[in-house]
Design an enzyme around this catalytic site. Sequence first.
Site, PDB file in Angstrom:
ATOM      1  N   THR A   1       0.887  -1.164   0.000  1.00 49.83           N
ATOM      2  CA  THR A   1       0.000   0.000   0.000  1.00 49.83           C
ATOM      3  C   THR A   1       0.915   1.202   0.000  1.00 49.83           C
ATOM      4  O   THR A   1       2.109   1.050   0.243  1.00 49.83           O
ATOM      5  CB  THR A   1      -0.882  -0.010   1.278  1.00 49.83           C
ATOM      6  OG1 THR A   1      -1.906  -0.980   1.152  1.00 49.83           O
ATOM      7  CG2 THR A   1      -1.521   1.310   1.592  1.00 49.83           C
TER       8      THR A   1
ATOM      9  N   GLY B   1     -10.537  -3.237   2.021  1.00 47.86           N
ATOM     10  CA  GLY B   1      -9.688  -3.306   3.208  1.00 47.86           C
ATOM     11  C   GLY B   1      -9.812  -2.072   4.080  1.00 47.86           C
ATOM     12  O   GLY B   1     -10.805  -1.342   4.040  1.00 47.86           O
ATOM     13  N   ASP B   2      -8.768  -1.829   4.852  1.00 53.89           N
ATOM     14  CA  ASP B   2      -8.784  -0.711   5.802  1.00 53.89           C
ATOM     15  C   ASP B   2      -8.417   0.619   5.160  1.00 53.89           C
ATOM     16  O   ASP B   2      -8.756   1.684   5.701  1.00 53.89           O
ATOM     17  CB  ASP B   2      -7.799  -0.985   6.946  1.00 53.89           C
ATOM     18  CG  ASP B   2      -6.385  -1.158   6.419  1.00 53.89           C
ATOM     19  OD1 ASP B   2      -6.203  -1.881   5.412  1.00 53.89           O
ATOM     20  OD2 ASP B   2      -5.460  -0.544   6.976  1.00 53.89           O
TER      21      ASP B   2
ATOM     22  N   GLY C   1      -5.598  -5.775   6.257  1.00 55.21           N
ATOM     23  CA  GLY C   1      -6.669  -4.813   6.495  1.00 55.21           C
ATOM     24  C   GLY C   1      -7.767  -5.246   7.451  1.00 55.21           C
ATOM     25  O   GLY C   1      -8.293  -4.437   8.219  1.00 55.21           O
TER      26      GLY C   1
ATOM     27  N   THR D   1      -0.596   0.257   6.847  1.00 58.47           N
ATOM     28  CA  THR D   1      -0.432  -0.763   5.812  1.00 58.47           C
ATOM     29  C   THR D   1      -0.338  -2.118   6.487  1.00 58.47           C
ATOM     30  O   THR D   1       0.310  -2.252   7.522  1.00 58.47           O
ATOM     31  CB  THR D   1       0.811  -0.523   4.937  1.00 58.47           C
ATOM     32  OG1 THR D   1       0.998  -1.668   4.093  1.00 58.47           O
ATOM     33  CG2 THR D   1       2.075  -0.293   5.749  1.00 58.47           C
ATOM     34  N   GLY D   2      -1.001  -3.106   5.917  1.00 53.02           N
ATOM     35  CA  GLY D   2      -0.960  -4.430   6.522  1.00 53.02           C
ATOM     36  C   GLY D   2      -2.238  -5.184   6.251  1.00 53.02           C
ATOM     37  O   GLY D   2      -2.995  -4.826   5.338  1.00 53.02           O
TER      38      GLY D   2
ATOM     39  N   ARG E   1     -14.015  -7.381  -2.004  1.00 57.56           N
ATOM     40  CA  ARG E   1     -13.460  -7.132  -0.658  1.00 57.56           C
ATOM     41  C   ARG E   1     -12.851  -5.736  -0.585  1.00 57.56           C
ATOM     42  O   ARG E   1     -12.178  -5.272  -1.500  1.00 57.56           O
ATOM     43  CB  ARG E   1     -12.401  -8.193  -0.368  1.00 57.56           C
ATOM     44  CG  ARG E   1     -11.643  -8.007   0.941  1.00 57.56           C
ATOM     45  CD  ARG E   1     -10.345  -7.258   0.757  1.00 57.56           C
ATOM     46  NE  ARG E   1      -9.535  -7.262   1.963  1.00 57.56           N
ATOM     47  CZ  ARG E   1      -8.482  -6.477   2.140  1.00 57.56           C
ATOM     48  NH1 ARG E   1      -8.115  -5.630   1.198  1.00 57.56           N
ATOM     49  NH2 ARG E   1      -7.789  -6.525   3.262  1.00 57.56           N
TER      50      ARG E   1
HETATM   51  N1  ASP Z   1      -4.048  -2.637   4.133  1.00 56.87           N
HETATM   52  C1  ASP Z   1      -4.253  -3.013   2.765  1.00 56.87           C
HETATM   53  C2  ASP Z   1      -5.514  -3.817   2.658  1.00 56.87           C
HETATM   54  O1  ASP Z   1      -5.804  -4.611   3.527  1.00 56.87           O
HETATM   55  C3  ASP Z   1      -3.148  -3.800   2.180  1.00 56.87           C
HETATM   56  C4  ASP Z   1      -1.778  -3.439   2.650  1.00 56.87           C
HETATM   57  O2  ASP Z   1      -1.541  -2.409   3.202  1.00 56.87           O
HETATM   58  O3  ASP Z   1      -0.861  -4.203   2.427  1.00 56.87           O
HETATM   59  O4  ASP Z   1      -6.191  -3.690   1.665  1.00 56.87           O
END
Ligand code: ASP
Length: 337
Positions: free
Chosen positions: A202, A232-233, A256, A253-254, A230
Amino acid sequence: MKLRNSFCTGIIIAGLFIISCQKQGKLQDNKLISDSIKKQEWAIVIHGGAGAMSTENLSSELDKEYRAALTDALNAGKKILSEGGTALDAVEQTVRVMEDNPLFNAGKGAVFTHEGKNELDASIMDGSNLAAGAVAGVTDIKNPITAARTVMTNSQHVMLTGAGASQFAGEQGLEIVPPSYFYTDRRFNELQEVLKKDKNGTVGCCALDKKGNLAAATSTGGMTNKRYNRIGDAPIIGAGTYANNNTCAVSATGHGEFFIRWTVAHDISALMEYKGLSLKEASELVVNDKLVKAGGSGGVICVDRYGNVSMPFNSKGMFRGFATADGKEGVFIFREE
Ligand code: ASP
């Protein structure tokens, strides 16, 4: 009876004394935190995604390319902030630079869904008035972060999704591209390789400007192999993005689903606001304690109203960088840096 009354009064007075000491102690702590920190005129912090990158699995060419790309993005934001521009312009423009670079999972380099498509999410927040905008599941807007800002400034809403978001962006004169614009061999091959294993990445940026305003922006292609539209966050205010002039600006980032359920970005702000934690304490607690216990991998970048930056992550690595008015700056990928 008299004795009992004076005993009770004594207890009450002692209680009040303890409460007032605690309060004073807390105020003193807060004061110490704010006084001991040199206020930066401006500050910027960015991320290009957290993940399992290590010196073994990232070639030295890619390592160089990522560092150069992070530096380019940082320079775009630095220029705006050092010339007195707004935090909002800085985070939008910095994220646009990363969206246009196929290296990052946002804009041009977005990952593929299970069906081999690209669905992008983005959000932005203005810490001066808590205005926010987001788009989710968009397939043909070249720069989703600009669409998010336009939702914030030119609509009555906070989040628009899918076809409606595209229609709005088109009406607002934003650049619309054919969905094939987001095709890159690298991401498509990645999908083929990891059809069972989800992968993230991200981009995000947080900034403090010379006027003391904070802003945060996040943009993503989501997770490789995602299904069923879907989301995400990243486009969710309070989860992947949050900014409040009283506390801090955060971009995450991570994984979500965890960042949504643990309302990560807002939790960091709330810990500062209600518990008096410093930016570092609050962000470390959420990322390296709460999220680790929950099993949610990833990280955040954040900046507070004094210009302190923090970039904690609990994954192997996180593409990241920062710059502050006093001339300190750097870009990093691995944990050991
Ligand atoms: N947070 C993002 C999501 O879940 C993906 C990411 O940051 O790697 O869509």
